[in-house]
Design a protein around this motif. Sequence first.
Motif, mmCIF file in Angstrom:
data_model
loop_
_atom_site.group_PDB
_atom_site.id
_atom_site.type_symbol
_atom_site.label_atom_id
_atom_site.label_comp_id
_atom_site.label_asym_id
_atom_site.label_seq_id
_atom_site.Cartn_x
_atom_site.Cartn_y
_atom_site.Cartn_z
ATOM 1 N N TYR A 161 0.851 -1.194 0.000
ATOM 2 C CA TYR A 161 0.000 0.000 0.000
ATOM 3 C C TYR A 161 0.883 1.237 0.000
ATOM 4 C CZ TYR A 161 -3.930 -3.027 1.029
ATOM 5 O OH TYR A 161 -4.882 -4.011 0.952
ATOM 6 N N HIS A 170 0.393 5.603 -0.015
ATOM 7 C CA HIS A 170 -0.444 6.803 -0.035
ATOM 8 C C HIS A 170 0.157 7.919 -0.870
ATOM 9 C CE1 HIS A 170 2.297 8.679 2.895
ATOM 10 N NE2 HIS A 170 2.374 7.453 3.388
ATOM 11 N N GLU A 225 -6.502 8.352 -4.791
ATOM 12 C CA GLU A 225 -7.295 7.133 -4.594
ATOM 13 C C GLU A 225 -6.551 6.127 -3.701
ATOM 14 O OE1 GLU A 225 -9.073 3.636 -7.399
ATOM 15 O OE2 GLU A 225 -9.294 5.693 -8.121
ATOM 16 N N ASP A 226 -5.247 5.966 -3.946
ATOM 17 C CA ASP A 226 -4.438 5.058 -3.135
ATOM 18 C C ASP A 226 -4.351 5.557 -1.696
ATOM 19 O OD1 ASP A 226 -3.975 3.414 -5.322
ATOM 20 O OD2 ASP A 226 -2.064 4.362 -5.815
ATOM 21 N N GLN A 245 -6.582 7.387 -0.111
ATOM 22 C CA GLN A 245 -7.882 7.172 0.536
ATOM 23 C C GLN A 245 -8.077 5.709 0.908
ATOM 24 O OE1 GLN A 245 -10.827 8.845 -2.090
ATOM 25 N NE2 GLN A 245 -10.327 10.946 -1.521
ATOM 26 N N GLU A 246 -7.637 4.801 0.041
ATOM 27 C CA GLU A 246 -7.750 3.366 0.336
ATOM 28 C C GLU A 246 -6.912 2.996 1.563
ATOM 29 O OE1 GLU A 246 -6.956 -1.007 -1.731
ATOM 30 O OE2 GLU A 246 -6.116 0.790 -2.677
ATOM 31 N N MET A 247 -5.691 3.499 1.602
ATOM 32 C CA MET A 247 -4.801 3.186 2.727
ATOM 33 C C MET A 247 -5.341 3.787 4.024
ATOM 34 S SD MET A 247 -0.701 3.588 2.808
ATOM 35 C CE MET A 247 0.253 3.097 4.229
ATOM 36 N N ALA A 279 -8.435 4.515 4.771
ATOM 37 C CA ALA A 279 -9.647 3.790 5.170
ATOM 38 C C ALA A 279 -9.287 2.485 5.867
ATOM 39 C CB ALA A 279 -10.531 3.528 3.957
ATOM 40 N N LEU A 280 -8.284 1.791 5.350
ATOM 41 C CA LEU A 280 -7.826 0.559 5.995
ATOM 42 C C LEU A 280 -7.284 0.851 7.396
ATOM 43 C CD1 LEU A 280 -6.026 -1.410 3.143
ATOM 44 C CD2 LEU A 280 -7.882 -2.238 4.592
#
Length: 150
Positions: free
Chosen positions: A121, A123, A128-129, A131-133, A135-136
């Motif tokens: 992962y 950031h 987008e990456d 936000q994904e990281m 959120a996790l």
Amino acid sequence: MALNQLSLSLQFGKFPEAALHRAALSRHSVARWIRHALQSDAEITVRIVGAEEGQTLNRDYRGKDYATNVLTFDYTQEPVVTADLVLCAPVVEREAREQGKTLQAHYAHLLVHGALHAQGYDHETGEEDAQEMEALEIDILGGLGYANPY
């Protein structure tokens, strides 16, 4: 929920106030935080360092001449995640104070963050990456009983 296996080496460099950081980072807690972030088995070394060592590593490996909170050196992601996570104690302590967090809560966040980096992962590759990281991280830390770190 079955957690993945973790082979953990926890190391502390020599720096002022190392005892404070050692007290905030029991081996059990560090393993628990990292295991909750793992998507496969892992072999991870966590090293807590002072400002000088942190700055040297950041300069030598990232070309940035300052100490940062966490550096992730990921070596393999399959079949076993293999990585070193280096956390700079004075930076972590300062950030925790500035963000109104306990030292332990900030370490939990940064270790989850570093473990996610070790699994690919990132950031810094795009919004987008990131936000994904994030959120996790929020989900993992919530499951561990910590508030949203952001």
